[in-house]
Design a protein around this motif. Structure first.
Motif, short mmCIF file in Angstrom:
data_model
loop_
_atom_site.label_atom_id
_atom_site.label_comp_id
_atom_site.label_asym_id
_atom_site.label_seq_id
_atom_site.Cartn_x
_atom_site.Cartn_y
_atom_site.Cartn_z
N GLY A 198 0.83 -1.21 0.02
CA GLY A 198 -0.04 0.00 0.00
C GLY A 198 0.73 1.33 -0.01
N SER A 199 0.27 2.30 -0.29
CA SER A 199 0.99 3.66 -0.57
C SER A 199 1.25 4.28 0.83
N ALA A 200 0.70 3.84 1.82
CA ALA A 200 0.90 4.39 3.15
C ALA A 200 2.09 4.09 3.83
N SER A 201 2.76 2.77 3.40
CA SER A 201 4.00 1.88 3.98
C SER A 201 4.94 2.99 3.52
N GLY A 202 6.27 2.82 4.70
CA GLY A 202 7.28 3.60 4.44
C GLY A 202 8.02 2.89 3.48
N TRP A 203 8.02 1.60 3.34
CA TRP A 203 8.77 0.58 2.66
C TRP A 203 8.42 0.78 1.15
N PHE A 204 7.14 1.04 1.13
CA PHE A 204 7.02 1.33 -0.26
C PHE A 204 7.57 2.60 -0.86
N TRP A 205 7.59 3.59 -0.16
CA TRP A 205 8.46 4.74 -0.65
C TRP A 205 9.89 4.66 -0.88
N ILE A 206 10.40 3.57 0.21
CA ILE A 206 11.88 3.47 0.12
C ILE A 206 11.94 2.88 -1.12
N ILE A 207 11.31 1.62 -1.47
CA ILE A 207 11.50 0.76 -2.75
C ILE A 207 10.97 1.56 -4.05
N THR A 208 10.30 2.66 -4.07
CA THR A 208 9.96 3.37 -5.27
C THR A 208 11.20 4.57 -5.29
N ALA A 209 11.66 5.07 -4.29
CA ALA A 209 12.79 5.94 -4.32
C ALA A 209 14.15 5.17 -4.76
#
Length: 71
Positions: A31-42
Motif C-alpha cells: 500500500g502507498s501508506a507504507s514507508g517501505w513502499f516509498w523507500i522501494i519506489t525511491a
C-alpha cells in the motif's frame, strides 16, 4: 544504426518495465501508506537513472565502432 539503437531502446524498455512492475507489486502488497513502499519506489527511481546513464554510455561505446558514428 538501428541495430545498436534498437538494442539500447529494447534493453531500456525491459529494465523500465521490470522496475515499474516491482513498484506496482510493492504498491499492491504494502500500500502507498507504507514507508517501505516509498523507500522501494525511491530506490527504483535512482536505479532507473543509474541504469539509463550506463546504457547511454554503452550505446555510445558500441556506436563508436559503426560507420555512421564516424561521419
Amino acid at each position: 544504426m538501428w541495430e545498436v539503437t534498437g538494442w539500447a531502446f529494447l534493453t531500456w524498455f525491459k529494465l523500465t518495465a521490470l522496475l515499474a512492475a516491482t513498484v506496482g507489486v510493492t504498491w499492491l502488497w504494502l500500500g502507498s501508506a507504507s514507508g517501505w513502499f516509498w523507500i522501494i519506489t525511491a530506490t527504483a527511481v535512482l536505479l532507473e537513472f543509474h541504469l539509463a546513464r550506463q546504457l547511454v554510455r554503452e550505446w555510445g561505446y558500441e556506436a563508436s565502432y559503426r560507420w555512421w558514428w564516424a561521419r
